[in-house]
Design a protein around this motif. Structure first.
Motif, PDB file in Angstrom:
ATOM      1  N   SER A 144       0.822  -1.213   0.000  1.00 59.03           N
ATOM      2  CA  SER A 144       0.000   0.000   0.000  1.00 59.03           C
ATOM      3  C   SER A 144       0.852   1.257   0.000  1.00 59.03           C
ATOM      4  O   SER A 144       1.949   1.284   0.564  1.00 59.03           O
ATOM      5  N   SER A 145       0.305   2.294  -0.623  1.00 61.83           N
ATOM      6  CA  SER A 145       0.938   3.605  -0.669  1.00 61.83           C
ATOM      7  C   SER A 145      -0.062   4.663  -0.217  1.00 61.83           C
ATOM      8  O   SER A 145      -1.247   4.569  -0.521  1.00 61.83           O
ATOM      9  N   SER A 146       0.438   5.666   0.509  1.00 62.47           N
ATOM     10  CA  SER A 146      -0.441   6.767   0.906  1.00 62.47           C
ATOM     11  C   SER A 146      -0.388   7.899  -0.104  1.00 62.47           C
ATOM     12  O   SER A 146      -1.264   8.770  -0.133  1.00 62.47           O
ATOM     13  N   ASN A 147       0.674   7.894  -0.936  1.00 65.46           N
ATOM     14  CA  ASN A 147       0.850   8.937  -1.943  1.00 65.46           C
ATOM     15  C   ASN A 147       1.689   8.342  -3.066  1.00 65.46           C
ATOM     16  O   ASN A 147       2.902   8.194  -2.922  1.00 65.46           O
ATOM     17  N   LEU A 148       1.042   8.012  -4.172  1.00 66.04           N
ATOM     18  CA  LEU A 148       1.733   7.294  -5.248  1.00 66.04           C
ATOM     19  C   LEU A 148       2.875   8.101  -5.850  1.00 66.04           C
ATOM     20  O   LEU A 148       3.909   7.536  -6.222  1.00 66.04           O
ATOM     21  N   GLN A 149       2.712   9.414  -5.919  1.00 66.28           N
ATOM     22  CA  GLN A 149       3.774  10.258  -6.480  1.00 66.28           C
ATOM     23  C   GLN A 149       5.048  10.158  -5.637  1.00 66.28           C
ATOM     24  O   GLN A 149       6.156  10.018  -6.170  1.00 66.28           O
ATOM     25  N   ILE A 187      -3.924   3.849  -1.408  1.00 62.61           N
ATOM     26  CA  ILE A 187      -5.162   3.587  -0.668  1.00 62.61           C
ATOM     27  C   ILE A 187      -5.735   4.868  -0.061  1.00 62.61           C
ATOM     28  O   ILE A 187      -6.743   4.837   0.633  1.00 62.61           O
ATOM     29  N   GLY A 188      -5.070   6.005  -0.311  1.00 63.41           N
ATOM     30  CA  GLY A 188      -5.624   7.297   0.069  1.00 63.41           C
ATOM     31  C   GLY A 188      -5.655   7.589   1.552  1.00 63.41           C
ATOM     32  O   GLY A 188      -6.391   8.487   1.992  1.00 63.41           O
ATOM     33  N   THR A 189      -4.889   6.861   2.325  1.00 60.69           N
ATOM     34  CA  THR A 189      -4.844   7.104   3.768  1.00 60.69           C
ATOM     35  C   THR A 189      -3.476   6.719   4.296  1.00 60.69           C
ATOM     36  O   THR A 189      -2.667   6.103   3.598  1.00 60.69           O
ATOM     37  N   GLU A 190      -3.201   7.081   5.521  1.00 58.93           N
ATOM     38  CA  GLU A 190      -1.908   6.782   6.136  1.00 58.93           C
ATOM     39  C   GLU A 190      -1.701   5.273   6.234  1.00 58.93           C
ATOM     40  O   GLU A 190      -2.644   4.519   6.479  1.00 58.93           O
ATOM     41  N   ILE A 191      -0.466   4.852   6.052  1.00 62.90           N
ATOM     42  CA  ILE A 191      -0.152   3.427   6.112  1.00 62.90           C
ATOM     43  C   ILE A 191       0.133   3.012   7.548  1.00 62.90           C
ATOM     44  O   ILE A 191       0.975   3.599   8.229  1.00 62.90           O
ATOM     45  N   ASP A 192      -0.589   1.987   7.995  1.00 57.77           N
ATOM     46  CA  ASP A 192      -0.427   1.436   9.342  1.00 57.77           C
ATOM     47  C   ASP A 192       0.235   0.066   9.216  1.00 57.77           C
ATOM     48  O   ASP A 192      -0.344  -0.856   8.649  1.00 57.77           O
TER      49      ASP A 192
END
Length: 281
Positions: A144-149, A187-192
């Motif tokens: 998962s990524s919180s920001n693809l860029q 996933i548009g949210t912080e990675i936990d």
């Protein structure tokens, strides 16, 4: 330019008996080597634990040519909390689907693939096609990524992976077209990462490791473990550097020369794993 080779992904597993059954009897992988350790790893290979632990390398072929799985078992730790950091591993194996049906292992269809869960809740997406014999059945691992860029900037521009596919929400990267790839999904949210977090490993020439360390330091990104030599009793030593990407995904770069010696298959060690499993309640 980094000359990388995708090696394996590390899972911390809560128990070994059912886990071994899943990988051997359902996915159809083979134990390549098994190692027992009396103390924690200097590079936190088994997580933030300073206890007795074991490592089992398991896969569809030797580590020189296949992306495999590292199963890390910490004695006395019976549960790990999963976060939203791990998406799944995609493999091509009609045979695994058939074995799951025969065994009654829970399975569902999702997006044209069959989904199997390993003990601990780790997902495998299985493509319903014959398992290839001329290449690695493991297609990709999805994180998962919180920001693809930010993810692309790190993995492509700093670590030197090639972009094979990219869309608004996903990117597929790798060091070579014939290697297993790493896919990131925004996933548009912080990675936990919780406590079940894993680690992906790559091999690079010994001479390139200091260059990687310098690039990470110069760019202001995180190094979890500076270059360090790790010993495995009775086997080759390897030099590693452990990094964390912008979302905290752990990355290990091991020297290729030492790792090829360390990763020589030790099929007889499966008997050691079986012996320890038999002792567990």
């Amino acid at each position: 330019m980094v000359t990388g080779r995708a090696l394996h992904y590390v899972f911390k597993i809560p128990e070994r008996k059912l886990t071994a059954k899943f990988y051997r009897e359902i996915l159809g992988m083979k134990v390549l080597r098994h190692e027992e350790f009396s103390d924690g790893c200097e590079a936190a290979c088994n997580g933030p634990y300073q206890n007795r632990w074991s490592k089992t390398m398991i896969g569809y072929g030797v580590e020189d040519t296949h992306f495999v799985i590292e199963l890390t078992y910490n004695y006395g730790i019976s549960e790990y909390k999963r976060g939203n950091d791990f998406g799944g591993i995609t493999i091509r194996s009609k045979e695994a689907i058939e074995r799951a049906r025969t065994d009654g292992w829970p399975m569902k269809e999702e997006g044209g693939k069959f989904v199997l869960e390993a003990p601990g809740g780790y997902k495998y997406y299985v493509i319903d096609e014959p398992q290839p014999t001329d290449k690695d059945p493991v297609e990709k691992i999805t994180l998962s990524s919180s920001n693809l860029q930010n993810t692309v900037a790190y993995w492509k521009d700093i670590l030197g992976l090639q972009v094979f596919e990219q869309s608004d929400k996903k990117v597929l990267l790798g060091y070579g077209k014939d290697q297993a790839k790493i896919e990131f999904e925004d996933i548009g949210t912080e990675i936990d990462h919780a406590t079940a977090y894993g680690r992906i490993a790559f091999a690079v020439p010994h001479a390139e490791q200091p260059e990687i360390q310098k690039k990470i330091k110069d760019s202001g990104h995180k190094i979890l473990t500076d270059l360090i030599t790790l010993d495995t009793p009775g086997k080759a030593s390897v030099r590693v550097i452990i990094l964390a990407d912008p979302d905290g995904h752990e990355i290990c770069f091991v020297d290729d020369e030492g790792f090829r010696q360390l990763s020589v298959p030790d099929y007889a060690s499966e008997a050691i794993l079986n012996r320890y499993i038999a002792k567990e309640k």
